[in-house]
Design a protein around this motif. Sequence first.
Motif, short mmCIF file in Angstrom:
data_model
loop_
_atom_site.label_atom_id
_atom_site.label_comp_id
_atom_site.label_asym_id
_atom_site.label_seq_id
_atom_site.Cartn_x
_atom_site.Cartn_y
_atom_site.Cartn_z
N ILE A 178 0.84 -1.19 0.00
CA ILE A 178 0.00 0.00 0.00
C ILE A 178 0.88 1.25 0.00
O ILE A 178 1.83 1.34 0.78
CB ILE A 178 -0.94 0.03 1.22
CG1 ILE A 178 -1.79 -1.24 1.28
CG2 ILE A 178 -1.83 1.26 1.19
CD1 ILE A 178 -2.66 -1.35 2.53
N VAL A 179 0.55 2.21 -0.85
CA VAL A 179 1.31 3.45 -0.94
C VAL A 179 0.37 4.64 -0.74
O VAL A 179 -0.68 4.73 -1.37
CB VAL A 179 2.02 3.59 -2.31
CG1 VAL A 179 2.71 4.95 -2.42
CG2 VAL A 179 3.03 2.46 -2.50
N ASP A 180 0.76 5.54 0.15
CA ASP A 180 0.08 6.82 0.31
C ASP A 180 0.68 7.77 -0.74
O ASP A 180 1.85 8.14 -0.65
CB ASP A 180 0.29 7.36 1.72
CG ASP A 180 -0.49 8.64 2.00
OD1 ASP A 180 -0.64 9.44 1.05
OD2 ASP A 180 -0.92 8.85 3.14
N ASN A 181 -0.14 8.17 -1.70
CA ASN A 181 0.31 8.96 -2.85
C ASN A 181 -0.15 10.41 -2.75
O ASN A 181 -0.19 11.12 -3.76
CB ASN A 181 -0.23 8.33 -4.14
CG ASN A 181 0.51 8.77 -5.38
OD1 ASN A 181 1.71 9.08 -5.33
ND2 ASN A 181 -0.17 8.79 -6.51
N CYS A 182 -0.47 10.86 -1.54
CA CYS A 182 -1.10 12.17 -1.34
C CYS A 182 -0.24 13.31 -1.85
O CYS A 182 -0.73 14.23 -2.52
CB CYS A 182 -1.42 12.35 0.14
SG CYS A 182 -2.00 13.99 0.58
N PHE A 183 1.06 13.31 -1.53
CA PHE A 183 1.92 14.42 -1.89
C PHE A 183 2.12 14.55 -3.39
O PHE A 183 2.40 15.64 -3.90
CB PHE A 183 3.29 14.28 -1.20
CG PHE A 183 3.41 15.01 0.10
CD1 PHE A 183 2.34 15.09 0.97
CD2 PHE A 183 4.60 15.62 0.47
CE1 PHE A 183 2.45 15.77 2.17
CE2 PHE A 183 4.72 16.30 1.66
CZ PHE A 183 3.65 16.38 2.52
N ALA A 184 2.02 13.44 -4.11
CA ALA A 184 2.30 13.48 -5.55
C ALA A 184 1.04 13.73 -6.38
O ALA A 184 1.10 14.42 -7.40
CB ALA A 184 2.95 12.17 -5.99
N SER A 185 -0.07 13.14 -5.96
CA SER A 185 -1.31 13.11 -6.74
C SER A 185 -1.14 12.13 -7.90
O SER A 185 -0.01 11.84 -8.32
CB SER A 185 -1.72 14.50 -7.26
OG SER A 185 -1.11 14.80 -8.50
N PRO A 186 -2.25 11.64 -8.47
CA PRO A 186 -2.13 10.69 -9.59
C PRO A 186 -1.49 11.31 -10.82
O PRO A 186 -1.01 10.58 -11.69
CB PRO A 186 -3.59 10.31 -9.88
CG PRO A 186 -4.37 10.73 -8.69
CD PRO A 186 -3.65 11.88 -8.10
N TYR A 187 -1.48 12.62 -10.90
CA TYR A 187 -0.90 13.28 -12.07
C TYR A 187 0.61 13.13 -12.11
O TYR A 187 1.20 12.97 -13.19
CB TYR A 187 -1.28 14.77 -12.06
CG TYR A 187 -0.70 15.57 -13.20
CD1 TYR A 187 -0.97 15.23 -14.53
CD2 TYR A 187 0.12 16.67 -12.95
CE1 TYR A 187 -0.44 15.97 -15.58
CE2 TYR A 187 0.65 17.41 -13.99
CZ TYR A 187 0.37 17.06 -15.31
OH TYR A 187 0.91 17.79 -16.35
N LEU A 188 1.26 13.15 -10.95
CA LEU A 188 2.71 13.09 -10.90
C LEU A 188 3.26 11.69 -10.71
O LEU A 188 4.42 11.43 -11.05
CB LEU A 188 3.23 13.97 -9.76
CG LEU A 188 2.92 15.47 -9.83
CD1 LEU A 188 3.53 16.19 -8.65
CD2 LEU A 188 3.42 16.07 -11.15
N GLN A 189 2.46 10.77 -10.17
CA GLN A 189 3.00 9.45 -9.82
C GLN A 189 1.87 8.43 -9.74
O GLN A 189 0.82 8.72 -9.17
CB GLN A 189 3.70 9.57 -8.47
CG GLN A 189 4.31 8.31 -7.91
CD GLN A 189 5.11 8.61 -6.66
OE1 GLN A 189 6.30 8.86 -6.70
NE2 GLN A 189 4.44 8.61 -5.51
N GLN A 190 2.12 7.25 -10.30
CA GLN A 190 1.15 6.16 -10.23
C GLN A 190 1.84 4.94 -9.62
O GLN A 190 2.48 4.15 -10.33
CB GLN A 190 0.59 5.82 -11.61
CG GLN A 190 -0.19 6.95 -12.29
CD GLN A 190 0.70 7.88 -13.09
OE1 GLN A 190 1.61 7.45 -13.77
NE2 GLN A 190 0.42 9.17 -13.03
N PRO A 191 1.73 4.76 -8.30
CA PRO A 191 2.44 3.68 -7.62
C PRO A 191 2.09 2.28 -8.11
O PRO A 191 2.90 1.35 -7.94
CB PRO A 191 2.02 3.87 -6.15
CG PRO A 191 1.73 5.32 -6.04
CD PRO A 191 1.08 5.68 -7.34
#
Length: 387
Positions: A178-191
Motif C-alpha cells: 500500500i502506498v500513500d500517494n497524497c503528496f504526488a497526486s495521480p498526475y505526478l505518480q502512479q504507484p
Amino acid sequence: MKKQFETNAIRTQLKRTENLEHSVPMYLTSSFVFEDAEDMRASFAEEKDRNVYSRYSNPNSSEFIEKVCQMEGAEAGFAFASGMAAVFSTFAALLDSGDHILSARNIFGSTHSLFNNIFPKWNISHTYFKIDELDTVENRIQANTKIIFAESPTNPGVDVVDLEVLGAIAKKHNLIYIVDNCFASPYLQQPLKFGADLVIHSGTKLMDGQGRVLAGMTVGNAVLIDKIYRFSRISGPSLSPFNAWVLSKSLETLAIRVDRHCENALKLAEFLEGHEKVNWVRYPFLQSHPKYDIAKKQMKAGGCVVAFEIKGGIEAGQKFFDSIKMLSLSANLGDSRSIVTHPASTTHSKLTVEERAETGVTDGMVRVSVGLEHIDDIIGDIRQALG
C-alpha cells in the motif's frame, strides 16, 4: 482511441439525464427508490448493479472514483469522508487480530498514531524500517506480516521512497503493498506501476486544491477494494455526494494546477538553497536532494511541498512564522494559497522528540505548501520573513 490524462479528467462524466445537462448535477439524496418488490429484493441481494443507499454508493461518488481509477490505472476504488478515514478503513478491512504491518518510519503523524495507539488494541502490531535502508526491509518481515506500507514523497520531510524496490519485496513475500500517494497526486505518480496493490489519497489536498472539502480515496486491486467496500458500507466512512461532486469538478483542473504548483515550488526551493539563513532545503526535483534520481524515475515533477530548516533554532523559527504576511499559517497543503507549517508543533506534535528526530522533523523545520500565487510574491514574503 485512448485519451490522455487531462482529457479523461474532464470528459469522464455520468450519463446525461433527460435534461441533457452539460455539467453533472449533484445527487443530494440519502436513498434511492425501486420499481417493485422484486427490484428491491434483487438490488439488496446485489444481483443488480445499481444505487441503493448513498452510504454504499452515489452517482457523484461513483464518477469521482471512476476518474481517480483512470488516473491511477486502478481496477476499482472507494471514496471516503477524509484521508484518514481512507487510511484507517483500508487497514482495518484487510487486517485481522494477530497481523503485522511493516511500514516506512517516515509517515504522517496521524497514521503513526493509528499504528501505535489504536491498532494495538486489536492485537495488530507494526515494525518500522528506515527508507534509507531498504536493504534491511526483508529482515524485518515476520511470519504474520500482511501489509507493507510507505508514503512517497514523505510528510513532512519530502523524502522519496524507491517504490519499485518495495514492490519487488512485497511481491516476493506475497504481501499487500500500500502506498500513500497524497503528496504526488495521480498526475505526478502512479504507484501501481511500481508494484503497489493499493493507493491511498487524501482528496483534501491537491485533488480539491482549494481548501474546501475533506475527502479520501483508496484505489487498486478489485479483490482488495471489495473487502474495503464491504467494511466501509457497514462502518460508514463514505464520502458525501456534495464533496464528491466538488472533487470531480476539481480533477478537471488537476493537471494544470499541479504544473503550476511544481513550477513555483522548484523556484522557491532554488531560492532557499542559496539563502544564508537556511541550513538545508528538501525538494524532490532539486538536484541536491539525496533521492533526486529516484524521484526523476517515478515522478513527473516534484510536487507542491518544500521543506527547509531555519538557522537559529526555535527562536528563529518563531520569528519567521510571526513575520509571515501573505502566506497562510495552516496545517493543510495542496491549496491554491501558499501555506507555511511548523510540523514539530502541529502535524507531528503528538510524536515524542525522539520519534520526530527519527523522521527528520527538527524544531527548525518549515513545511511550505507552495500555491498558485505569482512566484515573486511567494518568494518575497518568505524573504522578508527570514529577515
